[in-house]
Design an enzyme around this catalytic site. Structure first.
Site, PDB file in Angstrom:
ATOM      1  CG  LEU A 244      49.531 -12.860  18.618  1.00 13.69           C
ATOM      2  CD1 LEU A 244      49.614 -12.879  20.139  1.00 13.69           C
ATOM      3  CD2 LEU A 244      50.924 -12.823  18.019  1.00 13.69           C
ATOM      4  CE1 TYR A 245      42.917  -8.698  14.128  1.00 15.77           C
ATOM      5  CE2 TYR A 245      41.249 -10.406  14.321  1.00 15.77           C
ATOM      6  CZ  TYR A 245      41.596  -9.099  14.045  1.00 15.77           C
ATOM      7  OH  TYR A 245      40.630  -8.190  13.696  1.00 15.77           O
ATOM      8  CB  ALA A 246      41.537 -13.871  18.961  1.00 13.37           C
ATOM      9  CB  THR A 248      46.411  -8.276  19.699  1.00 16.49           C
ATOM     10  OG1 THR A 248      45.730  -8.568  18.463  1.00 16.49           O
ATOM     11  CG2 THR A 248      47.757  -8.999  19.719  1.00 16.49           C
TER      12      THR A 248
END
Length: 434
Positions: A244-246, A248
């Protein structure tokens, strides 16, 4: 060929020195182009990510309390401090807003800018993703260097508008973000709130300024996701995020494209590759490995399927700072004003890495050598938590257009980190015993 001015040394010897302003005429830049197929997928990706955000509950309070202009933090002479901090000491200096200024990269960049003569104002919400005492210590370091940090949130548009009215920023170095790949599985909404909504809030304020500032912001090497082609190039596909970090950060790149296209904002994205060094983040492997080795605790070393090697393109903070300042120095003016575009604006993205991936097992061996302590190691299969096996930066574009050339190998950089680490925690230990 870009040339560098002589620079001022940093006030704290532990923080590395940084380059002066780059001069180049005409400015080189890399205009992003998208194929129709990738544009469609990118649009759908961004639509569903934003839908996820608006349908999600607010992030938990663990991300830290937000502050606004109505809180006690903004009483007194804070506006005077902002004006003083924003004033360049050089006749050719910029006035720069650095978001995430109490963070790892943000603190280094802020001091480097101040020391070369730019006016710098920091903004940070001091959330508790990791120990806030370290962020406060960085803040104290910045204050001694003449950089004032406003304690507030990038989602607070009233605060951002107020800061722009006070300081009239020529540039924005946007480094605020919810970091960490694995934490996204515990607190997913905090990533969308900070990395997507926060970025949009900042761009909304910037687009309405007259003149608009030039923006440089931190993307991530994580956008390459499941891409198996190495080394990673800016032209490679980034539509397969592994976390999810990637996702965003990928959304941030699409959002940057949109605001550049519609409003004429000059925007440069920097894809950082595993940054390390003094004043680093405690959630990074090199940092907590050092801590656990010194304490005699077992460390976990992950490997891929069939004992595949896990490796990272570790990049020392000095080199990252040089890339950040070069991106600022070569940024062209935004072409809009008051929310209206008056011509095509610069849009760029660059890899900032070291180009020399190192296996995690090798990282541990170097730490053992420098600490003179044998690590208690446990080899485990890498869990499905968003991490990837391998990162490797192709930096040819940054080398050509920014003059970016990393010079610090991993052992040299870790030696500097350990010197800082032992000094910092020994000092904390002495203070706690008083």
């Amino acid at each position: 060929m870009t040339q560098m001015k002589p620079i001022l040394s940093h006030l704290d010897p532990i923080i590395p020195s940084s380059p002066g302003k780059f001069k180049s005429s005409p400015y080189a830049f890399n205009r992003l182009r998208f194929s129709p197929r990738l544009t469609l997928w990118s649009f759908l990706f961004l639509f569903f990510l934003l839908l996820f955000f608006f349908c999600s509950p607010p992030a938990s309070s663990s991300a830290g309390k937000r502050r606004s202009l109505h809180t006690s933090d903004f009483k007194g002479n804070w506006e005077i401090k902002v004006r003083k901090s924003a004033r360049p000491s050089s006749s050719s200096g910029f006035t720069v807003l650095v978001t995430g200024a109490a963070g790892f990269v943000g603190s280094h960049v802020s001091i480097a800018l101040k020391n070369r003569g730019d006016g710098v104002v920091g903004l940070d919400n001091f959330n508790n993703y990791y120990e806030t005492s370290l962020k406060k210590a960085r803040k104290n370091l910045l204050e001694r260097s003449g950089v004032h940090i406003v304690e507030g949130d990038i989602n607070d548009s009233d605060l951002l508008n107020k800061l722009f009215r006070i300081a009239h920023f020529t540039h924005v170095m946007h480094l605020a973000a919810q970091a960490g790949v694995r934490y996204a599985m515990q607190n997913p909404t905090s990533y969308v709130q900070s990395n997507v909504n926060g970025f949009v809030t900042l761009l909304e304020v910037c687009k309405n300024e007259n003149p608009q500032p030039r923006i440089v912001w931190a993307s991530s090497s994580s956008v390459y996701g499941l891409n198996s082609k190495v080394p990673f190039s800016e032209k490679d596909r980034t539509d397969q995020p592994a976390s999810l970090y990637a996702a965003t950060k990928k959304a941030g790149e699409e959002i940057a494209h949109t605001y550049n296209h519609i409003y004429g904002l000059s925007i440069t994205g920097l894809r950082f590759f595993t940054v390390y060094g003094p004043w680093g983040r405690p959630d990074m492997a090199y940092y907590f490995f050092t801590k656990d080795i010194l304490r005699g605790k077992e460390i976990k070393i992950f490997e891929g399927p069939n004992h595949a090697t896990v490796a990272r393109d570790f990049t020392y903070i000095d080199d990252i700072v040089k890339g950040c300042l070069s991106a600022l120095d070569t940024a062209k003016k935004s072409t809009g004003s008051g929310g209206k575009k008056h011509g095509d604006a610069q849009l760029r993205v660059y890899n900032l890495g070291n180009t020399s991936p190192v296996p995690v097992a090798r990282l541990v061996s170097i730490l053992e050598k420098l600490l003179k302590v044998k690590a208690k190691k446990k080899i485990l299969q890498m869990p499905r938590n968003g991490d990837v096996l391998y990162t490797h930066a192709n930096i040819s574009l940054a080398a050509t257009e920014l003059g970016y050339r990393p010079t610090t190998d991993l052992e040299t950089g870790l030696k500097k980190f350990i010197t800082w680490y032992l000094s910092y925690y020994e000092s904390k230990k002495k203070k706690s015993s008083w």
